[in-house]
Motif scaffolding. Structure first.
Motif, mmCIF file in Angstrom:
data_model
loop_
_atom_site.group_PDB
_atom_site.id
_atom_site.type_symbol
_atom_site.label_atom_id
_atom_site.label_comp_id
_atom_site.label_asym_id
_atom_site.label_seq_id
_atom_site.Cartn_x
_atom_site.Cartn_y
_atom_site.Cartn_z
ATOM 1 N N HIS A 99 0.313 31.975 -12.321
ATOM 2 C CA HIS A 99 1.370 31.047 -12.743
ATOM 3 C C HIS A 99 2.017 30.488 -11.476
ATOM 4 O O HIS A 99 1.688 30.903 -10.375
ATOM 5 C CB HIS A 99 2.411 31.773 -13.624
ATOM 6 C CG HIS A 99 3.115 32.855 -12.887
ATOM 7 N ND1 HIS A 99 2.620 34.159 -12.798
ATOM 8 C CD2 HIS A 99 4.250 32.837 -12.142
ATOM 9 C CE1 HIS A 99 3.435 34.874 -12.050
ATOM 10 N NE2 HIS A 99 4.428 34.103 -11.626
ATOM 11 N N HIS A 101 5.880 28.722 -9.640
ATOM 12 C CA HIS A 101 7.334 28.487 -9.657
ATOM 13 C C HIS A 101 7.543 27.202 -8.871
ATOM 14 O O HIS A 101 6.864 26.984 -7.858
ATOM 15 C CB HIS A 101 8.085 29.642 -8.982
ATOM 16 C CG HIS A 101 7.803 30.986 -9.592
ATOM 17 N ND1 HIS A 101 8.647 31.586 -10.510
ATOM 18 C CD2 HIS A 101 6.753 31.835 -9.447
ATOM 19 C CE1 HIS A 101 8.147 32.750 -10.883
ATOM 20 N NE2 HIS A 101 6.999 32.936 -10.261
ATOM 21 N N GLU A 111 9.657 30.802 -4.233
ATOM 22 C CA GLU A 111 10.476 32.023 -4.381
ATOM 23 C C GLU A 111 10.616 32.699 -3.024
ATOM 24 O O GLU A 111 11.727 32.966 -2.570
ATOM 25 C CB GLU A 111 9.819 32.954 -5.395
ATOM 26 C CG GLU A 111 9.739 32.339 -6.794
ATOM 27 C CD GLU A 111 9.817 33.367 -7.894
ATOM 28 O OE1 GLU A 111 8.952 34.256 -7.941
ATOM 29 O OE2 GLU A 111 10.745 33.293 -8.706
ATOM 30 N N HIS A 124 1.454 32.379 -7.962
ATOM 31 C CA HIS A 124 1.355 33.846 -8.025
ATOM 32 C C HIS A 124 0.116 34.238 -8.812
ATOM 33 O O HIS A 124 -0.002 33.905 -10.000
ATOM 34 C CB HIS A 124 2.601 34.442 -8.687
ATOM 35 C CG HIS A 124 3.819 34.339 -7.831
ATOM 36 N ND1 HIS A 124 5.103 34.398 -8.361
ATOM 37 C CD2 HIS A 124 3.969 34.171 -6.502
ATOM 38 C CE1 HIS A 124 5.974 34.274 -7.383
ATOM 39 N NE2 HIS A 124 5.308 34.144 -6.232
ATOM 40 N N THR A 205 9.592 39.024 -10.092
ATOM 41 C CA THR A 205 10.725 38.137 -9.806
ATOM 42 C C THR A 205 11.359 37.613 -11.098
ATOM 43 O O THR A 205 12.286 36.800 -11.061
ATOM 44 C CB THR A 205 10.291 36.926 -8.955
ATOM 45 O OG1 THR A 205 9.389 36.122 -9.744
ATOM 46 C CG2 THR A 205 9.629 37.378 -7.674
HETATM 47 ZN ZN LIG Z 1 5.815 34.508 -10.249
#
Ligand SMILES: [Zn+2]
Ligand SMILES: CCCCCOc1ccc(S(N)(=O)=O)cc1
Length: 268
Positions: A99, A101, A111, A124, A205
């Protein structure tokens, strides 16, 4: 921004409720939370760190869906067909999903940061320890249960491999949408150099924020086009039924205290 500071003993870090999806900004007793700022000059070269070994079978790719935080590409992790080993890892880890962010603008969205540098997005690749556990849900509760590869995205030339994924996003605009997604090799999203990385012990996270992750953050970023990233931002946090539609942006957690941890590097 409401923040109800609770009385804190030495054991508990200040807990702030944070609006939106981030849940608590810190978990009681959390001393290995993620993400963090990677201070390059404070990272410690470890010559024992090996090159990463990834073996991803595109046939294990199953579906892509919007879970209301991000969009996930999910893999069949019932056998050891798509695996990660080597690097800082002692065991073999199975890929279960990847996925991203990202931010509402190209100025932020990642992140992790490197010397406080923000990237527009971060990938990630989530793996769980299949030598020691039999399910992701089990591994997610254990110290050495998960290994997540983080790859920074920069805006530049179009990423040909990513386009198949970008083309599937309009079909999963709303929270809860799922579509079949097959024959996608996540290896195409790794940078050309996977020997240079930072690694440290941290956490998920997003909730449940469990401290079960060996993080492996790639030094080399990948490039995606402005238009490809814009399609990420066309996704929605909200389901089709909700009156007010909220665009899925800024789905990152803020950097967490290092708490004395050492970040190791596989390169000098
Ligand atoms: Zn993530
Ligand atoms: C027991 C169910 C847990 C579902 C949550 O799973 C996650 C959550 C966060 C990450 S991340 N952003 O740290 O890579 C990876 C996997």
């Amino acid at each position: 921004r409401r923040c109800n500071l609770t009385a804190c003993s030495s054991k508990y870090v200040l807990s702030q409720m944070h609006p939106m999806w981030q849940g608590p900004l810190a978990v009681p007793g959390g001393d290995r939370q993620s993400p963090i700022d990677i201070v390059v000059r404070k990272s410690v070269f470890d010559s024992k760190l090996k090159p990463l070994e990834t073996e991803y079978d595109p046939q294990t790719c199953q579906q892509i869906w919007n879970n209301g935080y991000s969009f996930l590409v999910e893999y069949d992790d019932t056998t050891d067909k798509s695996t990660l080993k080597g690097g800082p890892l002692q065991d073999k880890f199975r890929l279960c999903q990847f996925h991203f962010h990202w931010g509402e603008s190209n100025s932020w969205g990642s992140e992790h940061t490197v010397d406080r540098r923000l990237f527009p997005a971060e990938l990630h690749l989530v793996h769980w320890n299949s030598d020691k556990y039999s399910l992701f849900e089990e591994a997610v509760m254990e110290d050495n249960g998960l290994a997540v590869i983080g790859v920074f995205l920069k805006v530049g030339k179009r990423h040909e491999g990513l386009q198949k994924l970008v083309d599937a996003l309009p079909a999963i605009r709303h929270k809860g949408s799922v579509v079949d997604f097959t024959r996608f090799d996540p290896g195409c999203l790794l940078p050309t150099n996977t020997d240079d990385y930072w690694t440290y012990h941290g956490s998920l996270t997003t909730p449940p924020l469990t401290e079960s992750v060996t993080w492996i953050v790639m030094k080399q970023h990948i490039e995606v086009s402005h238009d490809q990233l814009a399609v990420f931002r066309s996704l929605l946090f909200t389901s089709a039924e909700e009156e007010v539609q909220k665009s899925m942006v800024n789905n990152f957690r803020v950097q967490q205290p290092l708490r004395g941890r050492t970040v190791r590097s596989s390169f000098t």
